[in-house]
Write an enzyme that holds these catalytic residues in place. Structure first.
Site, short mmCIF file in Angstrom:
data_model
loop_
_atom_site.label_atom_id
_atom_site.label_comp_id
_atom_site.label_asym_id
_atom_site.label_seq_id
_atom_site.Cartn_x
_atom_site.Cartn_y
_atom_site.Cartn_z
N GLN A 100 21.67 38.16 56.71
CA GLN A 100 22.38 39.29 57.31
C GLN A 100 21.65 40.57 56.93
O GLN A 100 21.50 40.87 55.74
CB GLN A 100 23.83 39.35 56.83
CG GLN A 100 24.64 40.45 57.52
CD GLN A 100 26.00 40.65 56.89
OE1 GLN A 100 26.10 41.00 55.71
NE2 GLN A 100 27.06 40.43 57.67
N TYR A 170 29.49 50.17 59.21
CA TYR A 170 28.16 50.40 58.68
C TYR A 170 27.45 51.31 59.70
O TYR A 170 28.05 51.72 60.69
CB TYR A 170 27.45 49.06 58.51
CG TYR A 170 27.89 48.29 57.28
CD1 TYR A 170 29.24 48.16 56.95
CD2 TYR A 170 26.96 47.66 56.46
CE1 TYR A 170 29.65 47.46 55.84
CE2 TYR A 170 27.37 46.94 55.34
CZ TYR A 170 28.70 46.85 55.04
OH TYR A 170 29.10 46.16 53.92
N ALA A 345 34.65 31.84 56.00
CA ALA A 345 34.32 32.53 54.76
C ALA A 345 35.26 32.10 53.65
O ALA A 345 34.93 31.29 52.80
CB ALA A 345 34.35 34.04 54.96
N ARG A 346 36.51 32.64 53.67
CA ARG A 346 37.44 32.34 52.58
C ARG A 346 37.74 30.85 52.45
O ARG A 346 37.87 30.34 51.33
CB ARG A 346 38.74 33.12 52.80
CG ARG A 346 38.61 34.62 52.55
CD ARG A 346 39.86 35.38 52.96
NE ARG A 346 40.05 35.37 54.41
CZ ARG A 346 41.08 35.96 55.03
NH1 ARG A 346 42.01 36.58 54.31
NH2 ARG A 346 41.18 35.93 56.33
#
Length: 421
Positions: A100, A170, A345-346
């Site tokens: 990433q 971002y 993810a989690r």
């Protein structure tokens, strides 16, 4: 045609993944002084060994002033042996690996970077208690070129894909947001101008790597803040990126690390845990007004699916479903709705071998309880607190084979800052 089996091979640009599951980018908190550590390698090897088709290393800033933590890996000559050791180790387990890349912009950490945080327009960040300054056109030209160089280095380091960060406010995402972008030049105003930086970044990445590796963009559908970027603008931006020919796949996300950090995650807000890892005066601020800045949203499986389906209907690009992918049922729904891949993810933090478990038992669901107490752990090494109750970094951190840098040392010198994801 019938929907593909999520555990069947899937084509992502020039790369074929052994299955359609991806470990989503989650900042690991396991790099040190801009370089890879053995713990970072072990972190990703665990998911590769656990069965994912591809794991994503997060977050590799394209330039020093784009870091959200001063220890994040930078694309320097010194970092390359460690990055190669990481990709070799993941490949040895049969999985692909993605990097990433991006620039933190207003989410960057100016104290650790010893450089101002850049934004489309100057702004004070209440959560981080710092001020960003307006990026010049020269800054933007430099950052666009840095994305191309980072992508080229990802090829050299053995990555199979790059995921370009166009989300969470971002830098590129901040330019997309009418709430954050008040410019009056060619990068501000109407949506085409606000999307210009994202499109230039993606063009630089494509020009740098051609079709040697896959190119994915992670882009916001919704900032989660009134007046911010929303789905009605995300749809045309996705269509422009597709028409530009700079993408192999699109992963939709939501939320703002600047304005509404919990909007992406859903579930509980672990305020005490966040305060516990923050330095003063941020610690006091979290305790005093954290409940106003870190809002709680109810969790549901597949919580980004309904919005992402609207992007799915507007483009022909392969798409990756993110958000609440915790069961075979959600995965099968994603495949039936036309998504090519799913990202977790989690759920994988809780069980790194969850993919293998689901392959063995179709009724197996994640043990994740969405308490979000994993989030503050990226200050001390990202993990599920229900599995690993370490409170300090691993003493085993050292240099991977072929890594010529200084071994990492667990210490208290790490700055508190925003983390990528």
């Amino acid at each position: 045609m019938s929907a593909p089996d999520v555990f069947s091979p899937g084509r992502l640009g020039p790369v074929t993944l052994r299955n359609r599951t991806i470990k989503a980018a989650t900042y690991e908190g396991l790099s040190h002084r801009g370089r890879v550590t053995q713990d970072l390698i072990d972190f990703h090897v665990a998911y590769a060994r656990g069965g994912v088709g591809m794991t994503t290393v997060a977050y590799l800033a394209v330039d020093r002033d784009g870091r959200t933590d001063r220890h994040q890996v930078l694309w320097t000559d010194e970092a390359m042996p460690g990055l190669r050791a990481l990709t070799d180790a993941v490949h040895a387990e049969g999985a692909a690996v993605s990097a990433q890349i991006g620039h933190g912009g207003p989410v960057a950490e100016p104290r650790g970077n010893r450089a101002p945080a850049l934004a489309p327009s100057a702004r004070y960040n209440v959560i981080a208690m710092n001020r960003s300054q307006e990026a010049t056109v020269a800054d933007l030209d430099r950052i666009v070129a840095a994305h191309g160089r980072a992508a080229a280095r990802a090829v050299e380091a053995g990555f199979d894909a790059v995921e370009v960060h166009l989300g969470h406010n971002y830098l590129a995402s901040a330019f997309l947001s009418p709430k954050l972008n008040h410019r009056e030049d060619g990068y501000g105003g109407g949506l085409r101008n606000r999307a210009r930086l994202a499109r230039e970044i993606m063009r630089a990445v494509r020009d740098a790597v051609g079709d040697r590796i896959a190119i994915v963009a992670k882009m916001n559908m919704d900032d989660g803040a009134p007046g911010g970027f929303w789905l009605d603008e995300a749809i045309p931006v996705a269509q422009w990126l597709e028409a530009d020919g700079t993408l192999d796949a699109l992963e939709m996300t939501s939320g703002s690390s600047l304005l509404n950090p919990m909007y992406l995650f859903k579930g509980d807000v672990p305020l005490d845990e966040f305060a516990g890892v923050m330095p003063q005066p941020v610690k006091a601020g979290v305790k005093l007004i954290g409940h106003r800045l870190l809002k709680s949203y109810p969790y549901s499986d597949g919580f980004l699916l309904e919005d992402a389906k609207q992007i799915r209907a507007a483009v022909d690009l392969p798409m990756i479903l993110l958000g609440g992918v915790t069961s075979r049922a959600v995965m099968d729904t994603a495949m039936a709705e036309g998504f090519g891949f799913v990202a977790m993810a989690r759920a994988l933090l809780r069980e790194p071998d969850l993919v293998h478990r689901m392959q063995a038992d179709a009724d197996r669901t994640s043990l994740c309880i969405h308490c979000n107490k994993c989030m503050p752990t990226n200050y001390t090494g990202t993990r599920c607190v229900l599995v690993d109750r370490r409170t300090t970094r691993s003493a085993s951190w050292g240099k991977p084979e072929g890594y010529a840098g200084t071994p990492a040392e667990p210490s208290g010198e790490w700055d508190a800052s925003h983390r990528a994801g």
